[in-house]
Design a protein around this motif. Structure first.
Motif, PDB file in Angstrom:
ATOM      1  N   ALA A   1     -15.494  -5.184   7.061  1.00 35.65           N
ATOM      2  CA  ALA A   1     -14.447  -4.212   7.372  1.00 35.65           C
ATOM      3  C   ALA A   1     -14.569  -3.074   6.377  1.00 35.65           C
ATOM      4  O   ALA A   1     -14.778  -3.300   5.180  1.00 35.65           O
ATOM      5  CB  ALA A   1     -13.062  -4.847   7.282  1.00 35.65           C
ATOM      6  N   LEU A   2     -14.459  -1.849   6.867  1.00 34.04           N
ATOM      7  CA  LEU A   2     -14.496  -0.663   6.022  1.00 34.04           C
ATOM      8  C   LEU A   2     -13.095  -0.068   5.992  1.00 34.04           C
ATOM      9  O   LEU A   2     -12.531   0.231   7.042  1.00 34.04           O
ATOM     10  CB  LEU A   2     -15.468   0.377   6.580  1.00 34.04           C
ATOM     11  N   GLU A   3     -12.532   0.087   4.798  1.00 33.49           N
ATOM     12  CA  GLU A   3     -11.250   0.763   4.648  1.00 33.49           C
ATOM     13  C   GLU A   3     -11.553   2.188   4.219  1.00 33.49           C
ATOM     14  O   GLU A   3     -12.195   2.416   3.187  1.00 33.49           O
ATOM     15  CB  GLU A   3     -10.369   0.048   3.620  1.00 33.49           C
ATOM     16  N   LEU A   4     -11.091   3.135   5.024  1.00 31.89           N
ATOM     17  CA  LEU A   4     -11.438   4.544   4.867  1.00 31.89           C
ATOM     18  C   LEU A   4     -10.185   5.406   4.888  1.00 31.89           C
ATOM     19  O   LEU A   4      -9.145   4.978   5.382  1.00 31.89           O
ATOM     20  CB  LEU A   4     -12.357   4.965   6.023  1.00 31.89           C
ATOM     21  N   PRO A   5     -10.285   6.643   4.395  1.00 37.11           N
ATOM     22  CA  PRO A   5      -9.134   7.544   4.492  1.00 37.11           C
ATOM     23  C   PRO A   5      -8.698   7.701   5.950  1.00 37.11           C
ATOM     24  O   PRO A   5      -9.535   7.703   6.860  1.00 37.11           O
ATOM     25  CB  PRO A   5      -9.667   8.870   3.941  1.00 37.11           C
ATOM     26  N   ALA A   6      -7.408   7.808   6.165  1.00 36.87           N
ATOM     27  CA  ALA A   6      -6.885   7.994   7.517  1.00 36.87           C
ATOM     28  C   ALA A   6      -7.564   9.195   8.167  1.00 36.87           C
ATOM     29  O   ALA A   6      -7.660  10.270   7.576  1.00 36.87           O
ATOM     30  CB  ALA A   6      -5.376   8.184   7.485  1.00 36.87           C
ATOM     31  N   GLY A   7      -8.081   9.017   9.360  1.00 37.60           N
ATOM     32  CA  GLY A   7      -8.752  10.086  10.094  1.00 37.60           C
ATOM     33  C   GLY A   7     -10.258  10.094   9.956  1.00 37.60           C
ATOM     34  O   GLY A   7     -10.944  10.815  10.693  1.00 37.60           O
ATOM     35  N   ALA A   8     -10.818   9.310   9.038  1.00 43.28           N
ATOM     36  CA  ALA A   8     -12.274   9.321   8.808  1.00 43.28           C
ATOM     37  C   ALA A   8     -13.048   8.879  10.041  1.00 43.28           C
ATOM     38  O   ALA A   8     -14.121   9.421  10.338  1.00 43.28           O
ATOM     39  CB  ALA A   8     -12.628   8.435   7.614  1.00 43.28           C
ATOM     40  N   SER A   9     -12.525   7.909  10.767  1.00 48.67           N
ATOM     41  CA  SER A   9     -13.253   7.451  11.956  1.00 48.67           C
ATOM     42  C   SER A   9     -13.253   8.521  13.049  1.00 48.67           C
ATOM     43  O   SER A   9     -14.250   8.684  13.758  1.00 48.67           O
ATOM     44  CB  SER A   9     -12.685   6.129  12.475  1.00 48.67           C
TER      45      SER A   9
ATOM     46  N   MET B   1       0.847  -1.199   0.000  1.00 48.53           N
ATOM     47  CA  MET B   1       0.000   0.000   0.000  1.00 48.53           C
ATOM     48  C   MET B   1       0.877   1.241   0.000  1.00 48.53           C
ATOM     49  O   MET B   1       2.012   1.206   0.456  1.00 48.53           O
ATOM     50  CB  MET B   1      -0.915   0.004   1.230  1.00 48.53           C
ATOM     51  N   ARG B   2       0.309   2.353  -0.478  1.00 54.25           N
ATOM     52  CA  ARG B   2       1.054   3.605  -0.602  1.00 54.25           C
ATOM     53  C   ARG B   2       0.602   4.686   0.374  1.00 54.25           C
ATOM     54  O   ARG B   2       1.147   5.776   0.369  1.00 54.25           O
ATOM     55  CB  ARG B   2       0.903   4.140  -2.021  1.00 54.25           C
ATOM     56  N   PHE B   3      -0.404   4.404   1.189  1.00 54.50           N
ATOM     57  CA  PHE B   3      -0.969   5.429   2.059  1.00 54.50           C
ATOM     58  C   PHE B   3      -1.606   4.773   3.279  1.00 54.50           C
ATOM     59  O   PHE B   3      -1.955   3.587   3.256  1.00 54.50           O
ATOM     60  CB  PHE B   3      -2.000   6.268   1.308  1.00 54.50           C
ATOM     61  N   ALA B   4      -1.739   5.546   4.334  1.00 56.80           N
ATOM     62  CA  ALA B   4      -2.372   5.070   5.572  1.00 56.80           C
ATOM     63  C   ALA B   4      -3.895   5.115   5.435  1.00 56.80           C
ATOM     64  O   ALA B   4      -4.438   5.933   4.682  1.00 56.80           O
ATOM     65  CB  ALA B   4      -1.926   5.938   6.746  1.00 56.80           C
ATOM     66  N   ILE B   5      -4.564   4.239   6.175  1.00 60.18           N
ATOM     67  CA  ILE B   5      -6.030   4.199   6.176  1.00 60.18           C
ATOM     68  C   ILE B   5      -6.529   3.902   7.584  1.00 60.18           C
ATOM     69  O   ILE B   5      -5.774   3.453   8.446  1.00 60.18           O
ATOM     70  CB  ILE B   5      -6.599   3.130   5.207  1.00 60.18           C
ATOM     71  N   ASP B   6      -7.816   4.142   7.791  1.00 58.10           N
ATOM     72  CA  ASP B   6      -8.531   3.647   8.965  1.00 58.10           C
ATOM     73  C   ASP B   6      -9.253   2.377   8.534  1.00 58.10           C
ATOM     74  O   ASP B   6      -9.775   2.303   7.414  1.00 58.10           O
ATOM     75  CB  ASP B   6      -9.600   4.636   9.441  1.00 58.10           C
ATOM     76  N   ILE B   7      -9.284   1.385   9.414  1.00 63.03           N
ATOM     77  CA  ILE B   7     -10.073   0.178   9.161  1.00 63.03           C
ATOM     78  C   ILE B   7     -11.069   0.035  10.307  1.00 63.03           C
ATOM     79  O   ILE B   7     -10.678  -0.013  11.472  1.00 63.03           O
ATOM     80  CB  ILE B   7      -9.202  -1.082   9.048  1.00 63.03           C
ATOM     81  N   VAL B   8     -12.354  -0.009   9.950  1.00 60.35           N
ATOM     82  CA  VAL B   8     -13.426  -0.154  10.932  1.00 60.35           C
ATOM     83  C   VAL B   8     -14.015  -1.552  10.753  1.00 60.35           C
ATOM     84  O   VAL B   8     -14.538  -1.875   9.687  1.00 60.35           O
ATOM     85  CB  VAL B   8     -14.511   0.928  10.737  1.00 60.35           C
ATOM     86  N   PHE B   9     -13.914  -2.372  11.789  1.00 57.21           N
ATOM     87  CA  PHE B   9     -14.425  -3.738  11.760  1.00 57.21           C
ATOM     88  C   PHE B   9     -15.813  -3.769  12.392  1.00 57.21           C
ATOM     89  O   PHE B   9     -16.018  -3.238  13.483  1.00 57.21           O
ATOM     90  CB  PHE B   9     -13.493  -4.672  12.537  1.00 57.21           C
TER      91      PHE B   9
END
Length: 126
Positions: free
Chosen positions: A101-109, A64-72
């Motif tokens: 699981a939701l993969e979202l932009p970092a900080g979305a949660s 991967m090239r960027f950080a994400i939030d993962i919401v389970f």
């Protein structure tokens, strides 16, 4: 859920967790996930469903090239665990009982104030 875009709303907080969530699809789509992308636009994300009948889910950030939030999410779409700002080349938590699981932009949660125990609802996007 089908391939159409959906909105994920945090019913507990009254906030939008993700305005345009795309379904990762079957096994091939879930294996590919967000690989090859440069990033996620604000308000977008990808939904992964545990169709393998395993009692847990986990995600990896290899290549991967960027950080994400993962919401389970559990069976009733309640948030079980959030991995915030997961960096490339890392592995998420192993989350027992996770069905989605939701993969979202970092900080979305954080922006939606989402926390463990919150209820997430999905609506079709027009």
């Amino acid at each position: 859920m089908n391939q159409a875009l959906v909105r994920a709303t945090n019913q507990t907080r009254g906030t939008v967790l993700c305005a345009r969530l795309e379904n990762a699809g079957g096994r091939a789509g879930q294996n590919r996930g967000l690989l090859g992308r440069e990033g996620l636009e604000p308000g977008t994300g990808m939904l992964f469903e545990n169709g393998r009948f395993t009692p847990f889910m986990w995600m990896h950030m290899f290549f991967m090239r960027f950080a994400i939030d993962i919401v389970f999410l559990g069976r009733n779409n309640a948030v079980i665990k959030i991995n915030r700002r997961l960096e490339p080349w890392r592995v998420s938590s192993v989350v027992f009982g996770a069905r989605r699981a939701l993969e979202l932009p970092a900080g979305a949660s954080d922006e939606s104030s989402t926390q463990a125990g919150d209820l997430i609802v999905f609506d079709a996007v027009d």
